[in-house]
Design an enzyme around this catalytic site. Structure first.
Site, mmCIF file in Angstrom:
data_model
loop_
_atom_site.group_PDB
_atom_site.id
_atom_site.type_symbol
_atom_site.label_atom_id
_atom_site.label_comp_id
_atom_site.label_asym_id
_atom_site.label_seq_id
_atom_site.Cartn_x
_atom_site.Cartn_y
_atom_site.Cartn_z
ATOM 1 N N LYS A 1 0.834 -1.201 0.000
ATOM 2 C CA LYS A 1 0.000 0.000 0.000
ATOM 3 C C LYS A 1 0.868 1.250 0.000
ATOM 4 O O LYS A 1 1.828 1.342 0.758
ATOM 5 C CB LYS A 1 -0.926 0.000 1.218
ATOM 6 C CG LYS A 1 -1.853 -1.212 1.276
ATOM 7 C CD LYS A 1 -2.632 -1.277 2.579
ATOM 8 C CE LYS A 1 -1.731 -1.542 3.760
ATOM 9 N NZ LYS A 1 -2.489 -1.815 4.997
ATOM 10 N N GLY B 1 -7.454 4.178 10.540
ATOM 11 C CA GLY B 1 -8.068 2.895 10.236
ATOM 12 C C GLY B 1 -8.171 2.549 8.768
ATOM 13 O O GLY B 1 -8.872 1.601 8.405
ATOM 14 N N THR B 2 -7.448 3.263 7.907
ATOM 15 C CA THR B 2 -7.560 2.978 6.474
ATOM 16 C C THR B 2 -7.016 1.595 6.126
ATOM 17 O O THR B 2 -7.581 0.895 5.284
ATOM 18 C CB THR B 2 -6.819 4.048 5.646
ATOM 19 O OG1 THR B 2 -5.500 4.240 6.191
ATOM 20 C CG2 THR B 2 -7.566 5.366 5.676
ATOM 21 N N GLY B 3 -5.923 1.199 6.757
ATOM 22 C CA GLY B 3 -5.364 -0.124 6.474
ATOM 23 C C GLY B 3 -6.293 -1.242 6.925
ATOM 24 O O GLY B 3 -6.479 -2.234 6.213
ATOM 25 N N CYS B 4 -6.887 -1.076 8.112
ATOM 26 C CA CYS B 4 -7.851 -2.060 8.610
ATOM 27 C C CYS B 4 -9.045 -2.149 7.664
ATOM 28 O O CYS B 4 -9.517 -3.244 7.336
ATOM 29 C CB CYS B 4 -8.337 -1.663 9.996
ATOM 30 S SG CYS B 4 -7.045 -1.445 11.234
ATOM 31 N N THR C 1 -7.662 9.696 8.223
ATOM 32 C CA THR C 1 -7.075 8.472 7.668
ATOM 33 C C THR C 1 -6.940 7.365 8.712
ATOM 34 O O THR C 1 -6.310 6.341 8.451
ATOM 35 C CB THR C 1 -5.689 8.773 7.075
ATOM 36 O OG1 THR C 1 -4.850 9.350 8.102
ATOM 37 C CG2 THR C 1 -5.793 9.754 5.917
#
Length: 282
Positions: A171, A208-211, A206
């Site tokens: 990412k 928690g975007t990865g979760c 932003t």
């Protein structure tokens, strides 16, 4: 009788609701899947940072996973924050036992605010035991750099594949580019990556975007999409969630995305056909 599209998240809890288990359940629900959870740790955090972390005991983590798997087998599993070696080893042992088909591993190491979320002695367990079980791992560029020592995405991916990963999504959302955000998908041992580009969203929200992204991928896999399509749909989901939440103030730091910009009702399918493409998307 029809079945819901079930997805299990194994991750930490976020008291402020923007990341971790809370973001995972919101994402799964918004996409139309039935979300379940096994909580690995309790965190005291908000949009500005993490104050404290309390790991859940390994036995309780194992019991949560077993109770779900024995009664409501998930069509996909997402693994997020594992916190320490004891919890990581427990999750690895249960995944080695169940061997899920659609396992998405987000090797959560550092929060958006910069707090460390994975102890060093747990990293080896994650890489050696969980990488080979996952259909996809989703590190951001910082995590990929920590894991491999490389700064180039191609070299990072090659190193991660040698470490046992089957497919890798690196990412790029944590880079300083202000025009676009680029992710790189390395799939089926192809030498070149699939480049996934979206417009950058000017927002501090932003958290928690990865979760959210990894949970969205797991959800689309549960719905029957192939891996590449699931990643593309998830990329679009997070881009729209960022845009929809860009103008709302939640907290004093990195606020959450808007998971419910276009929520779906719980989808269902007829298991007799053994084909999830017969899903009811009304």
């Amino acid at each position: 009788m029809r079945n819901y599209f079930t997805v299990l998240t194994i991750a930490g809890s976020d008291s402020s609701g923007g990341a971790g288990i809370q973001a995972d359940i919101k994402t799964m629900s918004a996409i139309g899947c039935y979300g379940m959870s096994a909580i690995t740790s309790l965190t005291a955090q908000n949009t500005t940072g993490v104050r404290s972390i309390m790991p859940v005991t390994p036995q309780v983590v194992a019991d949560q996973i077993d109770m779900v798997m024995e009664d409501i087998p998930p069509l996909a599993i997402k693994i997020g924050m594992l916190c320490n070696a004891e919890v990581a080893a427990t999750v690895a042992e249960r995944m080695e036992h169940y061997r899920p088909k659609n396992l998405v591993l987000d090797p959560v190491m550092v929060s958006t605010s910069g707090s460390m979320l994975l102890e060093q002695d747990a990293v080896e367990i994650v890489t050696k035991r969980l990488f080979p079980l996952a259909i996809l791992i989703t590190p951001n560029q910082h995590e990929a750099r920590v894991l491999t020592g490389e700064t180039d995405a191609d070299l990072q991916a090659q190193a991660l594949l040698k470490m046992g990963a089957s497919n890798v999504l690196i990412k790029g959302g944590d880079t300083d580019r202000t025009d676009v955000k680029i992710d790189y998908l390395y799939i089926d041992n192809r030498p070149e990556s699939i480049t996934l580009t979206s417009d950058a969203v000017d927002t501090p929200n932003t958290h928690g975007t990865g979760c959210t992204l990894s949970s969205a991928i797991a959800s689309f896999l549960a719905l029957g999409y192939d891996l590449t399509s699931a990643v593309r749909h998830a990329k679009l989901f997070i881009a729209r969630a960022l845009e929809a939440g860009s103008f709302v103030t939640v907290g004093k730091g990195h606020g959450p995305v808007n998971h419910f910009f276009s929520p779906r009702r719980l989808k269902n399918y007829n298991p007799k056909f053994n084909n999830r493409n017969n899903r009811d998307e009304r």
